[in-house]
Write an enzyme that holds these catalytic residues in place. Structure first.
Site, PDB file in Angstrom:
ATOM      1  N   ASP A  24       0.787  -1.249   0.000  1.00 58.96           N
ATOM      2  CA  ASP A  24       0.000   0.000   0.000  1.00 58.96           C
ATOM      3  C   ASP A  24       0.813   1.290   0.000  1.00 58.96           C
ATOM      4  O   ASP A  24       0.500   2.222   0.753  1.00 58.96           O
ATOM      5  CB  ASP A  24      -0.969   0.006   1.188  1.00 58.96           C
ATOM      6  CG  ASP A  24      -2.020  -1.096   1.097  1.00 58.96           C
ATOM      7  OD1 ASP A  24      -1.903  -1.961   0.227  1.00 58.96           O
ATOM      8  OD2 ASP A  24      -2.952  -1.087   1.922  1.00 58.96           O
TER       9      ASP A  24
ATOM     10  N   ASP B  62      -4.708  -0.691  -1.689  1.00 62.65           N
ATOM     11  CA  ASP B  62      -6.052  -0.497  -1.170  1.00 62.65           C
ATOM     12  C   ASP B  62      -6.846   0.080  -2.346  1.00 62.65           C
ATOM     13  O   ASP B  62      -6.403   1.043  -2.994  1.00 62.65           O
ATOM     14  CB  ASP B  62      -5.942   0.525  -0.022  1.00 62.65           C
ATOM     15  CG  ASP B  62      -6.819   0.234   1.170  1.00 62.65           C
ATOM     16  OD1 ASP B  62      -7.213  -0.927   1.366  1.00 62.65           O
ATOM     17  OD2 ASP B  62      -7.104   1.191   1.919  1.00 62.65           O
TER      18      ASP B  62
ATOM     19  N   HIS C   3     -10.413   7.306   1.276  1.00 60.51           N
ATOM     20  CA  HIS C   3      -9.034   7.159   0.799  1.00 60.51           C
ATOM     21  C   HIS C   3      -8.975   6.037  -0.234  1.00 60.51           C
ATOM     22  O   HIS C   3      -9.828   5.144  -0.253  1.00 60.51           O
ATOM     23  CB  HIS C   3      -8.094   6.834   1.972  1.00 60.51           C
ATOM     24  CG  HIS C   3      -8.422   5.518   2.628  1.00 60.51           C
ATOM     25  ND1 HIS C   3      -9.429   5.389   3.564  1.00 60.51           N
ATOM     26  CD2 HIS C   3      -7.921   4.271   2.447  1.00 60.51           C
ATOM     27  CE1 HIS C   3      -9.516   4.127   3.932  1.00 60.51           C
ATOM     28  NE2 HIS C   3      -8.613   3.415   3.269  1.00 60.51           N
TER      29      HIS C   3
ATOM     30  N   LYS D 103      -6.959  -4.936  -3.212  1.00 59.36           N
ATOM     31  CA  LYS D 103      -7.724  -5.521  -2.094  1.00 59.36           C
ATOM     32  C   LYS D 103      -8.736  -4.513  -1.563  1.00 59.36           C
ATOM     33  O   LYS D 103      -8.655  -3.320  -1.862  1.00 59.36           O
ATOM     34  CB  LYS D 103      -6.777  -5.938  -0.966  1.00 59.36           C
ATOM     35  CG  LYS D 103      -6.067  -4.757  -0.346  1.00 59.36           C
ATOM     36  CD  LYS D 103      -5.180  -5.172   0.793  1.00 59.36           C
ATOM     37  CE  LYS D 103      -4.328  -4.016   1.257  1.00 59.36           C
ATOM     38  NZ  LYS D 103      -5.091  -2.845   1.734  1.00 59.36           N
TER      39      LYS D 103
ATOM     40  N   CYS E 296      -2.362  -2.542   7.510  1.00 61.47           N
ATOM     41  CA  CYS E 296      -2.211  -3.476   6.393  1.00 61.47           C
ATOM     42  C   CYS E 296      -0.921  -4.277   6.440  1.00 61.47           C
ATOM     43  O   CYS E 296      -0.900  -5.426   6.003  1.00 61.47           O
ATOM     44  CB  CYS E 296      -2.404  -2.738   5.072  1.00 61.47           C
ATOM     45  SG  CYS E 296      -4.158  -2.282   4.867  1.00 61.47           S
TER      46      CYS E 296
HETATM   47  C1  VGL Z   1      -4.831   0.985   5.605  1.00 60.59           C
HETATM   48  C2  VGL Z   1      -6.252   2.173   6.963  1.00 60.59           C
HETATM   49  C3  VGL Z   1      -7.277   2.019   6.063  1.00 60.59           C
HETATM   50  C4  VGL Z   1      -3.453   0.449   5.366  1.00 60.59           C
HETATM   51  C5  VGL Z   1      -5.847   0.820   4.690  1.00 60.59           C
HETATM   52  O1  VGL Z   1      -3.070   0.291   4.190  1.00 60.59           O
HETATM   53  O2  VGL Z   1      -2.731   0.183   6.356  1.00 60.59           O
HETATM   54  N1  VGL Z   1      -5.045   1.647   6.747  1.00 60.59           N
HETATM   55  N2  VGL Z   1      -7.069   1.346   4.923  1.00 60.59           N
HETATM   56 ZN    ZN Z   2      -8.491   1.384   3.325  1.00 55.43          ZN
END
Ligand code: VGL
Ligand code: ZN
Length: 197
Positions: A18, A60, A79, A104, A143
């Site tokens: 991510d 993400d 996001h 994902k 993540c």
């Molecule tokens: C994530 C918060 C919400 C991450 C993804 O990639 O760690 N954190 N969505």
């Molecule tokens: Zn997310």
């Protein structure tokens, strides 16, 4: 694992979690100092690419009305909306064309912090005969944590790139607790400088 050289083998793969604009400086869910992982991951990419070892990049990839968004009763600002600028990988991340992208958390009603959840990642890795994953990226306490836990649960060895992860720290100490949890489960904390050049 500090001091000793860690040798890469043909059964290693790199998994970058991510590293997307929304998790970076000025992003919608900016992870403090998240940009600092990029130069370290670029060195990791160079090491793995030089050996023709597999490189995976998770992202993400949410629908506009994803359940994790505050607007939908979730805990995060919107996001990483699929196809948006915020969901793009960092422009300075040197992902090679051969990198395998894993999207994902693409379903409206379900969040997925792990790159293994609802994806083909485990079967792709198995079909490439991978047995150990070098994992870095964002965020340590979400993540990265969940991807590492699922990697171990799927029988992979994990080398956690501790200089290539940064936490959200919604609560102080979340990042440290996540690192303790991952290493307690068997992930080996390594610095990229421990990996043989
Ligand atoms: C994530 C918060 C919400 C991450 C993804 O990639 O760690 N954190 N969505
Ligand atoms: Zn997310």
């Amino acid at each position: 694992m500090v001091g000793d050289a860690l040798l890469l083998t043909p059964r290693d793969a790199l998994v970058i979690v991510d590293v997307q604009n929304d998790f970076l400086d000025h992003g919608n869910l900016a992870v403090p100092n998240g940009d600092e992982v990029i130069p370290v991951l670029n060195r990791a990419i160079a090491l793995f690419a030089h050996r023709s070892l597999p490189i995976y990049a998770t992202r993400d990839w949410h629908p506009v009305d994803h359940c994790s968004f505050k607007t939908q009763g979730g805990i995060w600002p919107p996001h990483c909306i699929a196809q948006s600028k915020g969901a793009e990988f960092a422009a300075t991340l040197n992902l090679p064309p051969a990198a395998i992208v894993v999207s994902k958390a693409t379903t409206q009603g379900k969040d997925a912090y792990s790159g293994f959840e609802g994806t083909r990642l485990a079967s792709q890795l198995h079909s490439q005969n991978v047995e150990r994953l070098f994992i870095g990226g964002l965020a340590t306490d979400y993540c990265v944590l969940n991807t590492v836990k699922d990697a171990l649960a799927n029988g992979f060895k994990v080398a956690l790139l501790i200089d290539a992860i940064r936490p959200v720290n919604l609560k102080a100490g979340d990042g440290e607790a996540a690192i303790d949890e991952m290493t307690g489960l068997g992930a080996e904390p390594v610095r990229l400088s421990d990996v043989e050049a």
